[in-house]
Design a protein around this motif. Structure first.
Motif, PDB file in Angstrom:
ATOM      1  N   MET A   1       0.834  -1.202   0.000  1.00  0.00           N
ATOM      2  CA  MET A   1       0.000   0.000   0.000  1.00  0.00           C
ATOM      3  C   MET A   1       0.872   1.257   0.000  1.00  0.00           C
ATOM      4  SD  MET A   1      -2.884   1.133   2.789  1.00  0.00           S
ATOM      5  CE  MET A   1      -4.271   0.182   2.231  1.00  0.00           C
ATOM      6  N   LEU A   3       1.628   5.095   0.748  1.00  0.00           N
ATOM      7  CA  LEU A   3       1.145   6.044   1.746  1.00  0.00           C
ATOM      8  C   LEU A   3       1.851   7.393   1.639  1.00  0.00           C
ATOM      9  CD1 LEU A   3       1.133   3.648   4.847  1.00  0.00           C
ATOM     10  CD2 LEU A   3      -0.798   4.218   3.364  1.00  0.00           C
ATOM     11  N   ILE A  19       8.079   3.409  11.428  1.00  0.00           N
ATOM     12  CA  ILE A  19       7.347   2.173  11.791  1.00  0.00           C
ATOM     13  C   ILE A  19       6.666   1.584  10.544  1.00  0.00           C
ATOM     14  CG2 ILE A  19       5.381   1.230  13.108  1.00  0.00           C
ATOM     15  CD1 ILE A  19       5.976   3.232  15.302  1.00  0.00           C
ATOM     16  N   ALA A  20       6.021   2.459   9.761  1.00  0.00           N
ATOM     17  CA  ALA A  20       5.309   1.994   8.555  1.00  0.00           C
ATOM     18  C   ALA A  20       6.280   1.349   7.572  1.00  0.00           C
ATOM     19  CB  ALA A  20       4.582   3.172   7.900  1.00  0.00           C
ATOM     20  N   LEU A  23       7.402  -2.077   8.433  1.00  0.00           N
ATOM     21  CA  LEU A  23       6.394  -3.114   8.185  1.00  0.00           C
ATOM     22  C   LEU A  23       6.193  -3.388   6.696  1.00  0.00           C
ATOM     23  CD1 LEU A  23       3.539  -2.420  10.779  1.00  0.00           C
ATOM     24  CD2 LEU A  23       5.149  -4.312  10.764  1.00  0.00           C
ATOM     25  N   TYR A  25       5.388  -0.976   4.241  1.00  0.00           N
ATOM     26  CA  TYR A  25       4.546  -0.042   3.484  1.00  0.00           C
ATOM     27  C   TYR A  25       5.444   0.864   2.640  1.00  0.00           C
ATOM     28  CZ  TYR A  25       0.592  -1.509   6.300  1.00  0.00           C
ATOM     29  OH  TYR A  25      -0.389  -2.247   6.888  1.00  0.00           O
ATOM     30  N   ILE A  95      -0.235   8.733   6.847  1.00  0.00           N
ATOM     31  CA  ILE A  95       0.299   8.441   8.178  1.00  0.00           C
ATOM     32  C   ILE A  95       0.424   9.753   8.922  1.00  0.00           C
ATOM     33  CG2 ILE A  95       2.296   7.538   9.444  1.00  0.00           C
ATOM     34  CD1 ILE A  95       3.079   6.033   6.914  1.00  0.00           C
TER      35      ILE A  95
END
Lengths: 222, 175
Positions: A1, A3, A19-20, A23, A25, A95
């Motif tokens: 995805m 962002l 953090i995103a 993971l 993203y 975010i």
């Protein structure tokens, strides 16, 4: 995805993006709103020259919008900036670095819901000391770029968030209820280095303005 | 041991909808995604909290069969927002559309997990459950905000107590 990040150049939006990314993203762009109203509840007052440099060392496109900072108009300006990110960079969500402020978080949620994109607040309700410790643990170099509450003064500008800072702010939290992460607007921060940056940013020059317990430091970075 | 159930489709939403609840419960919990719950997990759990998810996430509503165990579960459950919708639907309620985002005043007419009177709550939903007659309403505005099953220890909040009214989660965890 894919962002977009509502980016201020400070510790919260940068750590939320980190953090995103960890993971898996994909970060497609940064979105920065420069409010001309220093009293804005919605936006910090980012140092625009710093944000441009930060975007460069992350290799990310930056959507930069200026708003007069009038209460509901600034939300419209934010919505327009997010729309631009959807069109230009095909983002499917944003975010934010929101921790405690339901005022900020709920307004961004409303905009995302209207535009039918996801909204991510990875630091939501996070313990303030845990957040500061995480920054240190993950090699974030963060300095104070503004102070806005007693007993903070110009001597705090430029201080690095490290273990010593956490001890000092713990004491101020106990004595004066200073929020340890500056969430009550007690201070603002600037990220000079973190794992998302290709290199550390150096301060070339700085200009301090303010009085009493309210000071801001504008920096030139390279 | 409290089982905390993550219903989020997106991994990144764990930090927003699950971790704040883990931080309130603090100890004696284990967390599982709803698609990974086993019979052994349900037996190990002394209580269950089903967390909420984002406004755009509707995946849990398409996978309600993953929650059929709720009907026969005999230990306490707390469902929050999306979790409350799931419980409502499993017990024969209907899914309705209504968006609420942000702080709202809600009146708790009866004590609900240690909370009574007018309180400020944080809302984040596009849907809600219209509960069946098995449920009693403890707090409402125009929507049922806090409900409990009439004969089971099954509690539901449409709002997010991990943001405002954290004592609801503490009181559920420690009752």
């Amino acid at each position: 995805m894919k962002l977009g990040v509502l980016f201020t150049g400070g510790k919260d939006s940068t750590y939320a993006m980190y953090i995103a990314k960890k993971l898996g993203y994909k970060i497609a762009c940064l979105i920065t709103i420069k409010s001309q109203n220093p009293e804005s509840y919605m936006f910090h007052t980012p140092s625009i020259t710093a944000v441009i440099k930060q975007a460069q060392v992350m290799g990310l496109p930056l959507i930069l919008k200026t708003t007069a900072g009038e209460k509901e108009k600034e939300l419209k300006d934010l919505e327009e900036a997010i729309k631009e990110a959807i069109e230009k960079h095909k983002i499917e969500g944003v975010i934010t670095g929101a921790v405690e402020s339901v005022y900020q978080a709920s307004r961004v949620q409303k905009i995302c819901n209207k535009l039918n994109i996801e909204c991510f607040n990875p630091l939501w309700q996070k313990n303030q000391f845990e957040l500061l410790n995480d920054l240190i643990k993950n090699n974030f170099k963060v300095i104070l770029s503004g102070v806005f509450a007693y007993p903070l003064n110009e001597k705090w500008l430029g201080k690095v968030i490290d273990e010593k800072f956490i001890e000092e702010i713990k004491e101020l939290n106990r004595k004066y209820q200073i929020n340890p992460a500056g969430e009550g607007g007690e201070f603002e921060t600037l990220v000079l280095n973190c794992p998302l940056f290709k290199r550390e940013l150096k301060i070339v020059s700085k200009k301090v303005s303010g009085e009493g317990n309210s000071f801001r430091m504008e920096v030139e970075l390279k | 041991m409290i089982l905390i159930i993550n219903i989020c489709k997106e991994k990144l939403h764990y930090y927003e909808f699950v971790k704040p609840i883990e931080d309130i419960v603090k100890q004696d919990y284990f967390t599982k995604h709803y698609k990974e719950i086993s019979q052994a997990d349900l037996e190990r759990a002394s209580k269950i909290i089903i967390c909420g998810t984002s406004l755009k996430d509707e995946e849990y509503l398409k996978n309600l069969e993953n929650f059929n165990w709720i009907k026969d579960f005999q230990k306490p459950i707390l469902g929050i927002c999306g979790g409350a919708q799931i419980i409502g639907l499993i017990f024969g309620g209907k899914l309705k559309t209504k968006t609420e985002i942000g702080l709202k005043k809600v009146n708790f007419q009866k004590e609900f997990l240690g909370t009574i009177g007018e309180k400020e709550v944080y809302e984040l939903h596009n849907y809600y459950a219209e509960f069946s007659d098995n449920f009693e309403i403890f707090a409402k505005n125009e929507l049922p905000q806090a409900t409990k099953h009439k004969s089971k220890e099954v509690f539901c909040t449409l709002f997010h107590p991990e943001v405002r009214q954290k004592q609801i989660i503490n009181n559920f965890a420690n009752r």
